[in-house]
Design a protein around this motif. Sequence first.
Motif, short mmCIF file in Angstrom:
data_model
loop_
_atom_site.label_atom_id
_atom_site.label_comp_id
_atom_site.label_asym_id
_atom_site.label_seq_id
_atom_site.Cartn_x
_atom_site.Cartn_y
_atom_site.Cartn_z
N LYS A 114 1.08 -1.32 0.05
CA LYS A 114 -0.12 0.07 0.18
C LYS A 114 1.07 1.22 0.18
O LYS A 114 0.90 2.17 -0.70
N GLN A 115 2.07 1.28 0.95
CA GLN A 115 2.83 2.41 0.90
C GLN A 115 3.52 2.56 -0.48
O GLN A 115 3.67 3.82 -0.93
N GLU A 116 3.98 1.60 -1.11
CA GLU A 116 4.51 1.70 -2.45
C GLU A 116 3.53 2.42 -3.52
O GLU A 116 3.97 3.05 -4.27
N ILE A 117 2.28 1.94 -3.35
CA ILE A 117 1.60 2.23 -4.45
C ILE A 117 1.16 3.69 -4.34
O ILE A 117 1.19 4.42 -5.23
N ILE A 118 1.16 4.17 -2.83
CA ILE A 118 0.80 5.67 -2.68
C ILE A 118 1.86 6.44 -2.76
O ILE A 118 2.00 7.59 -3.53
N LYS A 119 3.16 5.91 -2.68
CA LYS A 119 4.43 6.79 -2.97
C LYS A 119 4.60 6.98 -4.37
O LYS A 119 4.93 8.06 -4.84
N LYS A 120 4.30 5.96 -5.18
CA LYS A 120 4.46 6.23 -6.69
C LYS A 120 3.52 6.96 -7.34
O LYS A 120 3.82 7.88 -8.27
N PHE A 121 2.17 6.86 -6.81
CA PHE A 121 1.18 7.59 -7.45
C PHE A 121 1.46 9.13 -7.12
O PHE A 121 1.14 9.83 -8.11
N ILE A 122 1.84 9.47 -5.85
CA ILE A 122 2.00 10.91 -5.44
C ILE A 122 3.17 11.34 -6.32
O ILE A 122 3.21 12.55 -6.82
N LYS A 123 4.30 10.59 -6.48
CA LYS A 123 5.39 11.15 -7.14
C LYS A 123 5.21 11.49 -8.55
O LYS A 123 5.82 12.51 -9.02
N GLN A 124 4.46 10.43 -9.05
CA GLN A 124 3.95 10.74 -10.46
C GLN A 124 2.96 11.94 -10.48
O GLN A 124 3.34 12.75 -11.46
N HIS A 125 2.32 12.24 -9.69
CA HIS A 125 1.22 13.20 -9.65
C HIS A 125 1.98 14.63 -9.56
O HIS A 125 1.37 15.65 -9.96
N LEU A 126 3.16 14.60 -8.81
CA LEU A 126 3.78 15.90 -8.80
C LEU A 126 5.08 16.01 -9.57
O LEU A 126 5.72 16.94 -9.14
N SER A 127 5.09 15.31 -10.37
CA SER A 127 6.34 15.31 -11.37
C SER A 127 6.31 16.60 -11.91
O SER A 127 7.34 17.21 -12.19
N GLU A 128 5.14 16.92 -12.44
CA GLU A 128 5.11 18.28 -13.22
C GLU A 128 5.44 19.49 -12.59
O GLU A 128 6.01 20.22 -12.93
N TYR A 129 4.95 19.36 -11.31
CA TYR A 129 5.28 20.45 -10.17
C TYR A 129 6.75 20.52 -10.26
O TYR A 129 7.45 22.10 -10.26
N LEU A 130 7.65 19.62 -9.94
CA LEU A 130 9.01 19.83 -9.97
C LEU A 130 9.68 20.39 -11.09
O LEU A 130 10.78 21.25 -11.21
N VAL A 131 9.15 20.06 -12.49
CA VAL A 131 9.74 20.75 -13.72
C VAL A 131 9.26 22.20 -13.71
O VAL A 131 10.07 22.88 -14.27
N LEU A 132 7.91 22.36 -13.47
CA LEU A 132 7.47 23.74 -13.74
C LEU A 132 8.24 24.82 -12.78
O LEU A 132 8.32 26.06 -13.05
N PHE A 133 8.49 24.45 -11.42
CA PHE A 133 9.00 25.23 -10.56
C PHE A 133 10.38 24.93 -10.21
O PHE A 133 11.03 25.13 -9.15
N GLN A 134 11.06 24.60 -11.30
CA GLN A 134 12.63 24.41 -11.05
C GLN A 134 13.23 25.75 -10.57
O GLN A 134 12.90 26.81 -10.85
N GLU A 135 14.54 25.59 -9.83
CA GLU A 135 15.00 26.67 -9.34
C GLU A 135 15.59 27.86 -10.20
O GLU A 135 15.37 29.06 -9.86
N ASN A 136 15.85 27.26 -11.50
CA ASN A 136 16.17 28.39 -12.55
C ASN A 136 15.06 29.09 -13.02
O ASN A 136 15.05 29.67 -13.96
N GLN A 137 13.81 28.59 -12.65
CA GLN A 137 12.65 29.14 -13.42
C GLN A 137 12.28 30.50 -12.71
O GLN A 137 12.49 30.58 -11.50
N ASP A 138 11.51 31.34 -13.73
CA ASP A 138 11.34 32.58 -12.88
C ASP A 138 10.20 32.85 -11.81
O ASP A 138 10.08 33.29 -10.84
N VAL A 139 9.26 31.57 -12.12
CA VAL A 139 8.03 31.61 -11.14
C VAL A 139 8.41 30.92 -9.88
O VAL A 139 7.79 30.79 -8.78
N ALA A 140 9.65 30.33 -9.70
CA ALA A 140 10.29 29.75 -8.41
C ALA A 140 10.48 30.69 -7.29
O ALA A 140 10.50 30.14 -6.23
N TRP A 141 10.81 32.09 -7.55
CA TRP A 141 10.97 32.84 -6.68
C TRP A 141 10.19 33.29 -5.67
O TRP A 141 8.63 33.05 -6.11
N LEU A 142 10.41 33.89 -4.59
CA LEU A 142 9.30 34.19 -3.78
C LEU A 142 8.27 35.19 -3.98
O LEU A 142 6.99 35.13 -3.58
N ASP A 143 8.43 36.03 -4.97
CA ASP A 143 7.58 37.02 -5.46
C ASP A 143 6.17 36.49 -6.14
O ASP A 143 5.14 37.10 -6.26
#
Length: 803
Positions: free
Chosen positions: A224-253
């Motif tokens: 059960k934990q493995e299923i949850i972990k993989k699903f959440i990781k896949q679900h948030l993969s887009e977030y890590l790409v969109l808000f990478q450190e070098n992206q303008d939208v990643a800053w505090l403002d």
Amino acid sequence: MMEEEDLEFVEELEAVLQLTPDVQLAIEQVFPSQDPLDRADFNAVEYINTLFPTEQSLANIDEVVNKIRLKIRRLDDNIRTVVRGQTNVGQDGRQVKEITRDIKQLDHAKRHLTTSITTLNHLHMLAGGVDSLEAMTRRRQYGEVANLLQGVMNVLEHFHKYMGIPQIRQLSERVKAAQTELGQQILADFEEAFPSQGTKRPGGPSNVLRDACLVANILDPRIKQEIIKKFIKQHLSEYLVLFQENQDVAWLDKIDRRYAWIKRQLVDYEEKYGRMFPREWYMTERIAVEFCHVTRTELAKIMRTRAKEIEVKLLLFAIQRTTNFEGILAKRFSGCTLTDGSLKKLESPPASTNPFLEDEPTPEMEELTMDKGDLEQPKKPKAPDNPFHGIVSKCFEPHLYVYIESQDKNLGELIDRFVADFKAQGPPKPNTDEGGAVLPSCADLFVYYKKCMVQCSQLSTGEPMIALSTIFQKYLREYAWKILSGNLPKTTSSSGGLTISSLLKEKEGSEVAKFTLEELCLICSILSTAEYCLATTQQLEEKLKEKVDVSLTERINLTGEMDTFSTVISNSIQLLVQDLDAACDPALTAMSKMQWQNVEHVGDQSPYVTSVILHIKQNVPIIRDNLASTRKYFTQFCIKFANSFIPKFITHLFKCKPISMVGAEQLLLDTHSLKMVLLDLPSIGSQVVRKAPASYTKIVVKGMTRAEMILKVVMAPHEPSVVFVDNYIKLLTDCNTETFQKILDMKGLKRSEQSSMLELFRQRLPTPPAGPEGASSLSLLAPTPEQESSRIRKLEKLIKKRL
């Protein structure tokens, strides 16, 4: 010889058969009998006398003996029957045991037979269930597998003690193998539907995966934990790409965009996958929590890299948006999936009455107020704790030094503005409501303090709160020095002298007071402000200790700042006392310079008394009215003035030498007038007459009575010497030779007379009590209240006679 033995036997038998009254009463109730032989107090002699009352009745003795023997035989038969009955009962018990032993054997046989049948049924169910489970697993019939697997596992528990049987052990291993295969198969199905890598778009929800989740609930929790972990990781993969450190939208403002993205994702999840996962998995909350952990890590990383770009406004903006998001999470989720024990929950502070307990809105809410009326309003119920507090915002804590430095700068500017405003506006105006009032700047300071404290406690309750309290301490001291102590009027050392003629010519408007009316009002205003700051600083310390982490409460200590305000209060009172004291000094000097030996008659009070009373009537009402809100400090002023003026008056009294009898009477009249004025000092010039505090009255009565006693001793004739010395010791109870010498100087005695008087005085001194403090204690003896009141009455009579 035989008769004696029989008697002894009867006595022993009676002793054995002696029963307690309770037992005897119970026997009589169960076996009622009128037979004299059954009585507890049976007496054989009396019984025989009853049977044979006369000698003639002895003719029937044989008949009576036969009847008694018959009764004895019947009694023996009854006893024998009872004993045999008990023997038969024992034999019957052995027969019952033999019968029940056979029944027990049959019962055990039945129970074992039932257990065997049940076990065979379970074995049949287990064997069939394992075969069905393996077949359904191959066909991915997860819905049927979920129900069957639970049943098989329940049946298998009954065979736990039979694992030594090879067939049972084989079935158990087949169940474990089926569980392992199911776990791998379900993970593979989820990997196929929601690939963690590659360009293939994730598949939609399916009934197969929904049933697979039900099976995962029964399998090893790691599946059960493995299923949850993989699903959440896949679900948030887009977030890590969109808000990478070098992206303008990643800053505090642009931190708002992060939270807007997760809100959209949660809505999308609910629509697509809400029914696929069991409700007890709390998948929506798990996605939000994992998003918070990822966001905290990413923000911490980017802030470390761009630390120099962080400004206080940007930091507060990011923190505000983050705490708002955490508040939304608290409303939407229960926080039951939070496993990070380090996440600190807010603590509900205990009820308190300090002014910092007013409702504490978030920074974007209305301006805080410090009105006393707010304290009387009922407190709103405190909102429940937020389990998500700090789940993201903790990443800002290492950078809160920016906020602390900003508050340091802002408070420094605030203090400078207070100083400039005071110079521009001047002290509070006398004869107005402002006179003696608390300076408005201190309320502004504590309003700002409260806003900072509330804001910082929302950001962190750790080290930043300690740093903020240090800043608070710094500017409390600066306020005390720059605004309060710095604006106290300065005293001047120059003091003009008064002559008798100038006192006689002195008019009401030509006082010698050092401080003007405005300066007196200013001192009172600074005193009231320091008192307000002292009380509020104590409440601030309590509130800071409530807000900060429990482990850091010992580091919150504002005692030094409270002592600073206490010093300001003490200095203010001392200034008021010195001012009035200095105003009275010329009059006392004039008193000591008068030619008291030339006074020919006793008149009204002397000019110096009028001058002292004039200064008191001028200063005290102003001080009292301006300290109306702090009565205890007005009382302190009165006490300090009395403690300062009365010893000084007595010192100047000793300088009045020589004194004639009439001069001493005039001084006694003046002393009594001053005493009456001093007793009335707390309410002098007031329309509302209040009784002076007992502590103050005691000081005045004790001090001025001593002055009166000194003058009474001076008025007494010095001949005979013994009477004069004894009278001095009795009235003044002062065994100090120097004081006696001063009395003799006031009387104008020659040195030769003084020498004999001093010698006599030393001889007449009472013997000091034993002990190291005996010598000093004698000079400190005070008259009893009875003696004091008696002397006062005598003085009053003397004054009335002279007048």
